[in-house]
Design a protein around this motif. Sequence first.
Motif, PDB file in Angstrom:
ATOM      1  N   PRO A   1       0.815  -1.227   0.000  1.00 36.73           N
ATOM      2  CA  PRO A   1       0.000   0.000   0.000  1.00 36.73           C
ATOM      3  C   PRO A   1       0.847   1.276   0.000  1.00 36.73           C
ATOM      4  O   PRO A   1       0.514   2.258  -0.650  1.00 36.73           O
ATOM      5  CB  PRO A   1      -0.833  -0.126   1.289  1.00 36.73           C
ATOM      6  N   PHE A   2       1.951   1.224   0.753  1.00 31.54           N
ATOM      7  CA  PHE A   2       2.812   2.410   0.802  1.00 31.54           C
ATOM      8  C   PHE A   2       3.358   2.742  -0.586  1.00 31.54           C
ATOM      9  O   PHE A   2       3.347   3.900  -1.026  1.00 31.54           O
ATOM     10  CB  PHE A   2       3.951   2.157   1.795  1.00 31.54           C
ATOM     11  N   LEU A   3       3.847   1.729  -1.267  1.00 28.81           N
ATOM     12  CA  LEU A   3       4.389   1.966  -2.614  1.00 28.81           C
ATOM     13  C   LEU A   3       3.309   2.447  -3.577  1.00 28.81           C
ATOM     14  O   LEU A   3       3.555   3.307  -4.424  1.00 28.81           O
ATOM     15  CB  LEU A   3       5.041   0.689  -3.139  1.00 28.81           C
ATOM     16  N   ALA A   4       2.107   1.898  -3.465  1.00 28.00           N
ATOM     17  CA  ALA A   4       1.033   2.295  -4.379  1.00 28.00           C
ATOM     18  C   ALA A   4       0.706   3.778  -4.218  1.00 28.00           C
ATOM     19  O   ALA A   4       0.574   4.522  -5.195  1.00 28.00           O
ATOM     20  CB  ALA A   4      -0.207   1.436  -4.124  1.00 28.00           C
ATOM     21  N   ILE A   5       0.575   4.231  -2.937  1.00 20.58           N
ATOM     22  CA  ILE A   5       0.249   5.644  -2.695  1.00 20.58           C
ATOM     23  C   ILE A   5       1.401   6.542  -3.128  1.00 20.58           C
ATOM     24  O   ILE A   5       1.210   7.583  -3.786  1.00 20.58           O
ATOM     25  CB  ILE A   5      -0.081   5.864  -1.202  1.00 20.58           C
ATOM     26  N   SER A   6       2.622   6.144  -2.821  1.00 24.18           N
ATOM     27  CA  SER A   6       3.786   6.966  -3.163  1.00 24.18           C
ATOM     28  C   SER A   6       3.948   7.100  -4.670  1.00 24.18           C
ATOM     29  O   SER A   6       4.151   8.193  -5.204  1.00 24.18           O
ATOM     30  CB  SER A   6       5.043   6.366  -2.533  1.00 24.18           C
ATOM     31  N   LEU A   7       3.875   5.955  -5.364  1.00 20.11           N
ATOM     32  CA  LEU A   7       4.046   6.000  -6.826  1.00 20.11           C
ATOM     33  C   LEU A   7       2.937   6.788  -7.490  1.00 20.11           C
ATOM     34  O   LEU A   7       3.178   7.514  -8.461  1.00 20.11           O
ATOM     35  CB  LEU A   7       4.095   4.574  -7.374  1.00 20.11           C
ATOM     36  N   SER A   8       1.706   6.690  -6.989  1.00 13.78           N
ATOM     37  CA  SER A   8       0.600   7.470  -7.571  1.00 13.78           C
ATOM     38  C   SER A   8       0.852   8.960  -7.394  1.00 13.78           C
ATOM     39  O   SER A   8       0.613   9.765  -8.313  1.00 13.78           O
ATOM     40  CB  SER A   8      -0.719   7.072  -6.908  1.00 13.78           C
TER      41      SER A   8
ATOM     42  N   LEU B   1      12.978   7.072   0.716  1.00 15.80           N
ATOM     43  CA  LEU B   1      14.024   6.343   1.416  1.00 15.80           C
ATOM     44  C   LEU B   1      13.729   6.244   2.915  1.00 15.80           C
ATOM     45  O   LEU B   1      13.867   5.183   3.532  1.00 15.80           O
ATOM     46  CB  LEU B   1      15.377   7.022   1.166  1.00 15.80           C
ATOM     47  N   ILE B   2      13.336   7.386   3.498  1.00 21.66           N
ATOM     48  CA  ILE B   2      13.024   7.388   4.941  1.00 21.66           C
ATOM     49  C   ILE B   2      11.858   6.449   5.238  1.00 21.66           C
ATOM     50  O   ILE B   2      11.888   5.643   6.187  1.00 21.66           O
ATOM     51  CB  ILE B   2      12.699   8.818   5.416  1.00 21.66           C
ATOM     52  N   ALA B   3      10.827   6.513   4.377  1.00 29.79           N
ATOM     53  CA  ALA B   3       9.660   5.668   4.603  1.00 29.79           C
ATOM     54  C   ALA B   3       9.992   4.187   4.406  1.00 29.79           C
ATOM     55  O   ALA B   3       9.511   3.317   5.132  1.00 29.79           O
ATOM     56  CB  ALA B   3       8.530   6.087   3.673  1.00 29.79           C
ATOM     57  N   LEU B   4      10.859   3.901   3.429  1.00 25.79           N
ATOM     58  CA  LEU B   4      11.230   2.516   3.169  1.00 25.79           C
ATOM     59  C   LEU B   4      12.013   1.923   4.337  1.00 25.79           C
ATOM     60  O   LEU B   4      11.878   0.748   4.680  1.00 25.79           O
ATOM     61  CB  LEU B   4      12.043   2.427   1.872  1.00 25.79           C
TER      62      LEU B   4
END
Length: 936
Positions: A9-16, A225-228
Amino acid sequence: MWSFRILGPFLAISLSSIIALIVLLLITGRDMDHRATAAAQDYLIGALETAQRQLANDAQKIATLANSMPDKRVLQRIPHQLYQGCIWWRHQDRWQSGDCTGSPHISTPPALLTPLTQAHRMGLMRHQNTVWLFATQPMAKPGEALLMIAPIDNELLARWATPLALQHLQITPNPVNAADTASIELHNYQGQAIGYLTYPLPLPGKALVKAALFPLLVVIALILLIALLMARKLSQLMRSREQSESRLRQVIDLVPHMIYARSLSGQFILANQATARFFQSTPEAMLGHTAAELSSHGDILESTWASERTVIESGQALYMQEEQLPDRQGQMHQWQSSKLRFTDQAGEAAVLSIAIDVTEQRAQAQQLQLMSTALERSGSAVMLTAGSGEILYINERFTQQFGYSTDELLGHSLMELMRHYLCAEQRTQILRTMSKQGQWRGELSVPHRRGGRFWLMVSIAPLSIEAKGSTPEHFVVVAEDITELKQAHQKMENLAFYDTLTGLENRRLFKERLQQAIRDASRYEHLSALLYLDLDRFKRINDTLGHDAGDQLLMTTAKRLKTCVREADSVARLGGDEFTILLHRIRAPEVAAHVANKIIKALAAPIQLGQQNIIVTTSIGITLLPQDSDTPTGLLKNADLAMYRAKQEGRNNYQFFTPEMNTRASHLLRLETELRDALEQRHFTLHYQPQIHLKTGKVRGFEALVRWNHPQHGMIPPLDFISVAEETGQIVELGYQVLEQACREIKQLRETSKQPYYVAVNLSPRQLRDPGLVHSIAQILERTGLPARKLELEITETALMEQIDQSLALLHDLEALGVTLSIDDFGTGYSSLSYLKQLPVHSLKIDRSFVQDIPADPDDMAIIAAVTAMAQKLNIEVVAEGLETEQQFHYLRYNHCTLVQGYFFSPPVPFDQLEETSIKIQQTLTEMTQAIEYND
């Protein structure tokens, strides 16, 4: 370690979000580029209109000043500071030009200036590759007018480009098709396009995107990066727990045996993959179900539950118990199971079972027992030894075969048995083969213990339980009695390899001996000879005296032949009255010649056949090996060719083979056969080369050229088969096929194209000798419907001159038929001009050898000029073939050649391309004619 449940979910929101920011930036940049492009276009159009109005204002000022001056030298008195460009003044229907300031002088004819002053105040025009601004102003006096012209030069373009910071602003004759470039079309006073104002597109939005994209990506990358890092730490914690839970499950699933646990009620609370495979289910689907619910044979499966319930109740484990359980298909499996009591997570008593499927092991044990029984009762003698050669086992057939009892052989060595039955050479050969290949198989003739010998087919092979490459642990020896088979084989061999009438070797055995002789001759570099002979006129003797006498003659011949050669030489009868002799290892070819003379003398002695004495002669062909050929078939063919040469030389002699015999015979035979098949299957097709009439500039006809569409070799040109067809006589049939196909196809082309085309077809010298030629051509014309005058027959000059008297009559008959005639390859023969006057020919075809060197060879050019001049006097058309260059075309046209053909206009093409090719040639001729008229 990452967990997709957290990271997904994090990647989906970030990439969008990233994609939305980038798309917004791109849309903004694109909008800025559109507005900048529209502003640039409006500015340039406005600048052009401003320049035109400025020039018109200057023209009005100068016209006012000029009205106040005398007529003479008006233009010279106007100050240069008042204008930029060139001034023209029309006075009394004449134009006067003033000086040009700030621009080059234009040499403009009045015919160009006059229309500018008639109905146009200002505008654009193009002259001398330059676009000019012009403005006109009427004068006070009638008929007078003032015209100002100024160029759109680089200086003016630079002034226009400066406010927009544009580079490479220029006037081009055509629009420039480039991604970052635009053009404004310029029109003259008549509304015609005279050029394009080309300028680079201003792209501020693109620059903005380039400048802002990288910083934006850097900021986004830092946030990601920080979120990852935070997500990674959380994923590690979750995955560590999941791994510890799955390790035990993986271990259980990796065990190939069934591991399962059941509660007191009989429901599965644990099952591994092996258990699930047995029930054709999955471990998860089995949980909470009983065996009866998972299988259609639940009643049998549930019978095992009694023992498992006893384990739960008593707590006493069971180990390695034999059970029979059916799978879902009802097939029974043999199991060894162990059962233990344990307590599950809920504190309830349960049973853990581990079951091993021993069905295959039991089946293998039964199979081994069956094989042992079959081996004991086998019809072949079988022995098993240890790796050291100690005899461990022999079957009953072995004892019967060799006459030994089991006790006499067991414990003894195989080598000891081999020394008793085999010689040292045989033992060495077997051991050497075993050392190299690991096994041996072959035939052996051995003595029986009770007397006599018998044949065995013996095989010795290793047996190893370990992997390949290790030392064999055992050897198996299998022997089968083949004595009767060998005896039958010997009888069949006599029938297969020897002639039943003469007792000589037959063709099969002789070819094997010949093959061996070829190998020996190549290996040891010695010479051998093959003699091939038959009896001259044997058929007459056989037919006259009968077949019994013929057989007696053959047997006598065989005996005499054997007396003429050595014991080591081979004599064979191939069939009928054909015999062959193979002389091994001779010193020189003269030895073969000496033997041939001996044979001729031996056969010349009278032979008593019944009541008559017969004298026969023979023709002998000799070939040497390995120099003449390295195959039996090739040598037999060579000797056969040499024998037929001996017959051609008068019989009763011998001839040595020469390579020329083979080359010519093979080539003629192959091509003759293939040509015959091709004629029957109609594998020949036609290509056509257009003939162009130089005076009219049109395609007038076509020459038909045959091609052989070979099923294996593809399209074969005529040079490769016409000569053979001539020599074998097949050219006559081929010529008629070509003639009929050409007439039929050109008739079809005339109907579809509505053009009066003709076709030219070559006649071979062999066809000229065909008495039915004229009649056959008449029938072909009648069948195809082609008018006779549209068929042109080409006959070579050499063919005509070789039989000129017969040719004259034939040509007149063909002329009476209505066809036209042409002399082909004119200039390559020796035709007489006196005969040329008598021949009813319509055209002469100059050979390509005279055309190909134009203009390099003056002699060829002179010959062509002389031939065309002579033909004009005789009212004969001239056709030049082999036209390949434009220089040749112009030369032939200049020297009044009537028709030409060659690759310059078109190679020979198939019929289906003929109409399209004719149209293309017509277009080419039209362009060349226009170019010639323009240059003239």
